[in-house]
Motif scaffolding. Structure first.
Motif, mmCIF file in Angstrom:
data_model
loop_
_atom_site.group_PDB
_atom_site.id
_atom_site.type_symbol
_atom_site.label_atom_id
_atom_site.label_comp_id
_atom_site.label_asym_id
_atom_site.label_seq_id
_atom_site.Cartn_x
_atom_site.Cartn_y
_atom_site.Cartn_z
ATOM 1 N N GLY A 135 1.071 -1.339 -0.291
ATOM 2 C CA GLY A 135 0.008 0.000 -0.187
ATOM 3 C C GLY A 135 0.871 1.578 0.305
ATOM 4 O O GLY A 135 1.772 1.356 -0.296
ATOM 5 N N LEU A 169 -0.899 1.140 -8.370
ATOM 6 C CA LEU A 169 0.105 0.310 -6.991
ATOM 7 C C LEU A 169 0.285 -0.975 -7.141
ATOM 8 O O LEU A 169 -0.739 -1.601 -7.496
ATOM 9 C CB LEU A 169 -0.459 1.008 -5.623
ATOM 10 C CG LEU A 169 -0.002 2.345 -5.064
ATOM 11 C CD1 LEU A 169 -0.851 2.029 -3.966
ATOM 12 C CD2 LEU A 169 0.940 2.353 -5.057
ATOM 13 N N LEU A 208 -0.593 -4.801 -4.548
ATOM 14 C CA LEU A 208 -0.349 -5.586 -3.604
ATOM 15 C C LEU A 208 0.151 -6.427 -3.724
ATOM 16 O O LEU A 208 -0.126 -7.314 -4.716
ATOM 17 C CB LEU A 208 -1.391 -5.219 -2.913
ATOM 18 C CG LEU A 208 -2.285 -3.825 -2.640
ATOM 19 C CD1 LEU A 208 -3.495 -4.092 -2.466
ATOM 20 C CD2 LEU A 208 -1.534 -2.433 -2.121
ATOM 21 N N ARG A 242 -11.769 -4.455 0.336
ATOM 22 C CA ARG A 242 -10.923 -3.327 0.700
ATOM 23 C C ARG A 242 -13.000 -2.414 1.842
ATOM 24 O O ARG A 242 -14.074 -3.029 1.815
ATOM 25 C CB ARG A 242 -10.888 -1.985 -0.554
ATOM 26 C CG ARG A 242 -12.203 -1.952 -0.604
ATOM 27 C CD ARG A 242 -11.548 -1.315 -2.393
ATOM 28 N NE ARG A 242 -12.651 -0.532 -3.068
ATOM 29 C CZ ARG A 242 -12.500 0.057 -4.108
ATOM 30 N NH1 ARG A 242 -11.629 -0.258 -4.316
ATOM 31 N NH2 ARG A 242 -13.538 0.331 -4.935
ATOM 32 N N LEU A 250 -5.843 4.284 -10.617
ATOM 33 C CA LEU A 250 -6.402 4.866 -9.363
ATOM 34 C C LEU A 250 -7.240 5.677 -9.357
ATOM 35 O O LEU A 250 -7.787 7.130 -10.082
ATOM 36 C CB LEU A 250 -5.386 4.469 -7.982
ATOM 37 C CG LEU A 250 -5.352 2.757 -7.910
ATOM 38 C CD1 LEU A 250 -3.118 3.472 -7.778
ATOM 39 C CD2 LEU A 250 -6.185 2.467 -7.043
ATOM 40 N N TYR A 266 -6.694 -2.272 2.422
ATOM 41 C CA TYR A 266 -7.299 -3.371 1.528
ATOM 42 C C TYR A 266 -6.861 -4.249 2.391
ATOM 43 O O TYR A 266 -5.493 -4.275 3.031
ATOM 44 C CB TYR A 266 -6.157 -3.179 0.406
ATOM 45 C CG TYR A 266 -7.095 -2.737 -1.314
ATOM 46 C CD1 TYR A 266 -6.882 -1.309 -0.511
ATOM 47 C CD2 TYR A 266 -7.209 -3.007 -1.388
ATOM 48 C CE1 TYR A 266 -7.712 0.045 -1.498
ATOM 49 C CE2 TYR A 266 -8.179 -1.710 -2.981
ATOM 50 C CZ TYR A 266 -8.209 -0.374 -1.853
ATOM 51 O OH TYR A 266 -8.542 -0.254 -3.640
ATOM 52 N N THR A 291 -3.828 -3.261 4.675
ATOM 53 C CA THR A 291 -2.739 -1.966 4.010
ATOM 54 C C THR A 291 -3.236 -0.796 2.739
ATOM 55 O O THR A 291 -4.111 -1.009 3.343
ATOM 56 C CB THR A 291 -1.631 -3.056 3.133
ATOM 57 O OG1 THR A 291 -0.179 -2.254 2.295
ATOM 58 C CG2 THR A 291 -2.168 -3.118 1.831
ATOM 59 N N HIS A 292 -3.001 0.182 3.491
ATOM 60 C CA HIS A 292 -3.481 1.633 3.178
ATOM 61 C C HIS A 292 -3.325 1.734 1.780
ATOM 62 O O HIS A 292 -2.159 1.746 1.560
ATOM 63 C CB HIS A 292 -2.869 2.722 4.505
ATOM 64 C CG HIS A 292 -3.969 2.614 5.806
ATOM 65 N ND1 HIS A 292 -5.017 3.066 5.903
ATOM 66 C CD2 HIS A 292 -3.207 1.466 6.580
ATOM 67 C CE1 HIS A 292 -4.790 2.450 7.754
ATOM 68 N NE2 HIS A 292 -4.431 1.817 7.679
ATOM 69 N N VAL A 293 -4.282 1.913 1.083
ATOM 70 C CA VAL A 293 -4.116 2.802 0.148
ATOM 71 C C VAL A 293 -4.460 4.560 0.051
ATOM 72 O O VAL A 293 -5.679 4.604 0.287
ATOM 73 C CB VAL A 293 -4.859 1.692 -0.996
ATOM 74 C CG1 VAL A 293 -4.654 2.406 -2.426
ATOM 75 C CG2 VAL A 293 -4.183 0.182 -1.236
#
Length: 128
Positions: free
Chosen positions: A8, A17, A19, A37, A86, A94, A122-124
């Motif tokens: 992320g 990105l 993952l 998510r 994105l 996520y 994990t942050h997006v």
């Protein structure tokens, strides 16, 4: 089975990105791994999943309509989510998920309750 997710980060709208999620423990049988998510103030939602029985790569893939054509799920030694184009609305935490060695039936593959194994989020973050 333990899941370790990473990848992320912060990206501008239109960017990409990837993952990844590695699974430790027994993974023989028919497995489904994927991603959910959750954005602030919203319910957790299905993003993508891949289902396989044996083999080192590949599998049947499934996507939420909102990410179809932009996100790609794949696997080899880990499961990956390539996120392209994105949008700010993709911003969320996520979560990597897994179910096996008996995978959920196809009609339930998009339900969070079908997955007993969850990784840390994990942050997006997508900036506009």
């Amino acid at each position: 089975v333990q899941l370790q997710a990473c990848g992320g980060g912060l990206v501008q709208a239109g960017g990409s990105l990837r993952l990844s999620c590695a699974a430790s423990g027994r993974t023989s049988g028919t497995w489904t791994m994927g991603w959910f998510r959750q954005a602030p103030g919203k319910e957790r939602e299905f993003v993508a999943a891949i289902r396989w029985s044996g083999g080192r790569s590949g599998g049947q893939t499934y996507y939420a309509d909102s990410v179809k054509g932009r996100f790609t799920i794949s696997r080899d030694n880990a499961v990956y989510l390539q996120m392209n184009s994105l949008k700010p609305e993709d911003m969320a935490v996520y979560y990597c998920v897994a179910a096996g060695p008996v995978s959920p039936i196809l009609s339930t593959i998009r339900l969070s309750s079908s997955y007993p194994y969850w990784g840390q989020g994990t942050h997006v973050t997508v900036s506009s």
